[in-house]
Design a protein around this motif. Structure first.
Motif, PDB file in Angstrom:
ATOM      1  N   ALA A 123       0.856  -1.189   0.000  1.00  0.00           N
ATOM      2  CA  ALA A 123       0.000   0.000   0.000  1.00  0.00           C
ATOM      3  C   ALA A 123       0.891   1.238   0.000  1.00  0.00           C
ATOM      4  N   ILE A 124       1.479   1.520  -1.158  1.00  0.00           N
ATOM      5  CA  ILE A 124       2.402   2.649  -1.277  1.00  0.00           C
ATOM      6  C   ILE A 124       2.172   3.369  -2.597  1.00  0.00           C
ATOM      7  N   GLU A 125       2.228   4.687  -2.531  1.00  0.00           N
ATOM      8  CA  GLU A 125       2.108   5.516  -3.728  1.00  0.00           C
ATOM      9  C   GLU A 125       3.381   6.343  -3.838  1.00  0.00           C
ATOM     10  N   THR A 126       4.061   6.254  -4.980  1.00  0.00           N
ATOM     11  CA  THR A 126       5.363   6.891  -5.151  1.00  0.00           C
ATOM     12  C   THR A 126       5.301   7.962  -6.225  1.00  0.00           C
ATOM     13  N   GLN A 127       5.907   9.112  -5.936  1.00  0.00           N
ATOM     14  CA  GLN A 127       5.965  10.208  -6.898  1.00  0.00           C
ATOM     15  C   GLN A 127       7.377  10.768  -6.982  1.00  0.00           C
ATOM     16  N   LEU A 128       7.701  11.291  -8.160  1.00  0.00           N
ATOM     17  CA  LEU A 128       8.942  12.039  -8.367  1.00  0.00           C
ATOM     18  C   LEU A 128       8.587  13.513  -8.234  1.00  0.00           C
ATOM     19  N   VAL A 129       9.263  14.208  -7.317  1.00  0.00           N
ATOM     20  CA  VAL A 129       8.892  15.599  -7.024  1.00  0.00           C
ATOM     21  C   VAL A 129      10.108  16.517  -7.122  1.00  0.00           C
ATOM     22  N   ILE A 130       9.835  17.813  -7.073  1.00  0.00           N
ATOM     23  CA  ILE A 130      10.857  18.857  -7.166  1.00  0.00           C
ATOM     24  C   ILE A 130      10.498  19.917  -6.120  1.00  0.00           C
ATOM     25  N   LEU A 131      11.470  20.732  -5.721  1.00  0.00           N
ATOM     26  CA  LEU A 131      11.188  21.773  -4.726  1.00  0.00           C
ATOM     27  C   LEU A 131      10.247  22.847  -5.246  1.00  0.00           C
ATOM     28  N   GLU A 132      10.479  23.279  -6.484  1.00  0.00           N
ATOM     29  CA  GLU A 132       9.653  24.337  -7.068  1.00  0.00           C
ATOM     30  C   GLU A 132       9.135  23.879  -8.420  1.00  0.00           C
ATOM     31  N   GLU A 133       7.948  24.327  -8.768  1.00  0.00           N
ATOM     32  CA  GLU A 133       7.318  23.935 -10.034  1.00  0.00           C
ATOM     33  C   GLU A 133       8.275  24.165 -11.202  1.00  0.00           C
ATOM     34  N   THR A 134       8.511  23.111 -11.961  1.00  0.00           N
ATOM     35  CA  THR A 134       9.357  23.214 -13.154  1.00  0.00           C
ATOM     36  C   THR A 134       8.949  22.104 -14.118  1.00  0.00           C
ATOM     37  N   PRO A 135       8.997  22.367 -15.426  1.00  0.00           N
ATOM     38  CA  PRO A 135       8.525  21.355 -16.373  1.00  0.00           C
ATOM     39  C   PRO A 135       9.456  20.157 -16.503  1.00  0.00           C
ATOM     40  N   LEU A 136      10.772  20.372 -16.415  1.00  0.00           N
ATOM     41  CA  LEU A 136      11.737  19.292 -16.595  1.00  0.00           C
ATOM     42  C   LEU A 136      12.913  19.466 -15.645  1.00  0.00           C
ATOM     43  N   VAL A 137      13.449  18.340 -15.205  1.00  0.00           N
ATOM     44  CA  VAL A 137      14.675  18.331 -14.403  1.00  0.00           C
ATOM     45  C   VAL A 137      15.694  17.531 -15.199  1.00  0.00           C
ATOM     46  N   THR A 138      16.920  18.054 -15.300  1.00  0.00           N
ATOM     47  CA  THR A 138      17.960  17.366 -16.049  1.00  0.00           C
ATOM     48  C   THR A 138      18.917  16.671 -15.089  1.00  0.00           C
ATOM     49  N   ALA A 139      19.072  15.369 -15.291  1.00  0.00           N
ATOM     50  CA  ALA A 139      19.911  14.551 -14.411  1.00  0.00           C
ATOM     51  C   ALA A 139      21.373  14.604 -14.860  1.00  0.00           C
ATOM     52  N   SER A 140      22.238  13.932 -14.117  1.00  0.00           N
ATOM     53  CA  SER A 140      23.685  14.054 -14.323  1.00  0.00           C
ATOM     54  C   SER A 140      24.168  13.504 -15.658  1.00  0.00           C
ATOM     55  N   HIS A 141      23.455  12.528 -16.219  1.00  0.00           N
ATOM     56  CA  HIS A 141      23.848  11.966 -17.502  1.00  0.00           C
ATOM     57  C   HIS A 141      22.993  12.492 -18.657  1.00  0.00           C
ATOM     58  N   GLY A 142      22.220  13.540 -18.389  1.00  0.00           N
ATOM     59  CA  GLY A 142      21.452  14.185 -19.441  1.00  0.00           C
ATOM     60  C   GLY A 142      19.997  13.768 -19.564  1.00  0.00           C
ATOM     61  N   LEU A 143      19.557  12.768 -18.785  1.00  0.00           N
ATOM     62  CA  LEU A 143      18.144  12.376 -18.822  1.00  0.00           C
ATOM     63  C   LEU A 143      17.293  13.530 -18.318  1.00  0.00           C
TER      64      LEU A 143
END
Length: 197
Positions: free
Chosen positions: A35-55
């Motif tokens: 019984a778990i719900e998982t989300q990817l979140v950010i501190l402030e509203e933004t359309p995209l986050v760029t990771a260290s390898h460019g994803l």
């Protein structure tokens, strides 16, 4: 208890697998009956986050008040990533505030340095990626050479793929060994190392 809410907080320069590995484990856990719900979140509203390898990742929303907050690593020994998040200060403050409100906080890899800056590792056993061990020891004091370190409401994991083991351990701890084993089988992953705690 209602469904457990888990949020994995993203920031520019996060390591892809540090976040996506635990996300996939927890999502598979839900499919296996947790019984778990998982989300990817950010501190402030933004359309995209760029990771260290460019994803580039589209977050689900902004950081809320989760039961479980997972902090990935990435970029401690380079510009950007964790180093920039610590220097900026807002993410460590947000992590400290969620912990103070009762969230269990877990880090993967150099994400432990965000927890250290948030003041959550003082007097606690912890681990991180090998590139940050000396800095972690200087900041927190008690480094444990285990893949996952469970100190109750604060958990830390070693480098990169250890996040998969961390998430499997959280499934086992919160929802039982059968669910964790089912996810291990589904993902064809074999946990290694030990859990300290």
């Amino acid at each position: 208890m209602d469904d457990m809410t888990a949020e994995i907080v993203l920031f520019d320069g996060f390591d892809e697998l540090d976040a996506i590995g635990p996300y996939e484990v927890l999502e598979n856990g839900a499919q296996a009956g947790a019984a778990i719900e998982t989300q990817l979140v950010i501190l402030e509203e933004t359309p995209l986050v760029t990771a260290s390898h460019g994803l580039r990742v589209e977050p689900d929303g902004v950081l809320g008040d989760p039961d479980l907050l997972v902090v990935p690593g990435g970029g401690w020994t380079t510009e950007g990533g964790v180093r920039a998040a610590v220097e900026d200060g807002r993410l460590p403050e947000a992590v400290a505030a969620r912990h103070a409100d009762g969230a269990t906080v877990a880090s993967v890899c150099t994400g432990a340095m965000i927890l250290a800056d948030a003041g959550l590792l003082e007097g606690r056993p912890a681990t991180s990626h090998q590139v940050a061990i000396d800095d972690l020891e200087a900041a927190a004091g008690s480094v444990i050479d285990d893949r996952v370190v469970d100190d109750g409401d604060v958990l830390t994991a070693g480098g990169v793929t250890a996040g998969i083991d961390l998430a499997l351990w959280l499934l086992e701890r919160e929802f039982g060994g059968d669910i964790a084993a089912a996810v291990e089988t589904e993902m064809e992953h074999e946990r290694r190392g030990t859990v300290f705690g």
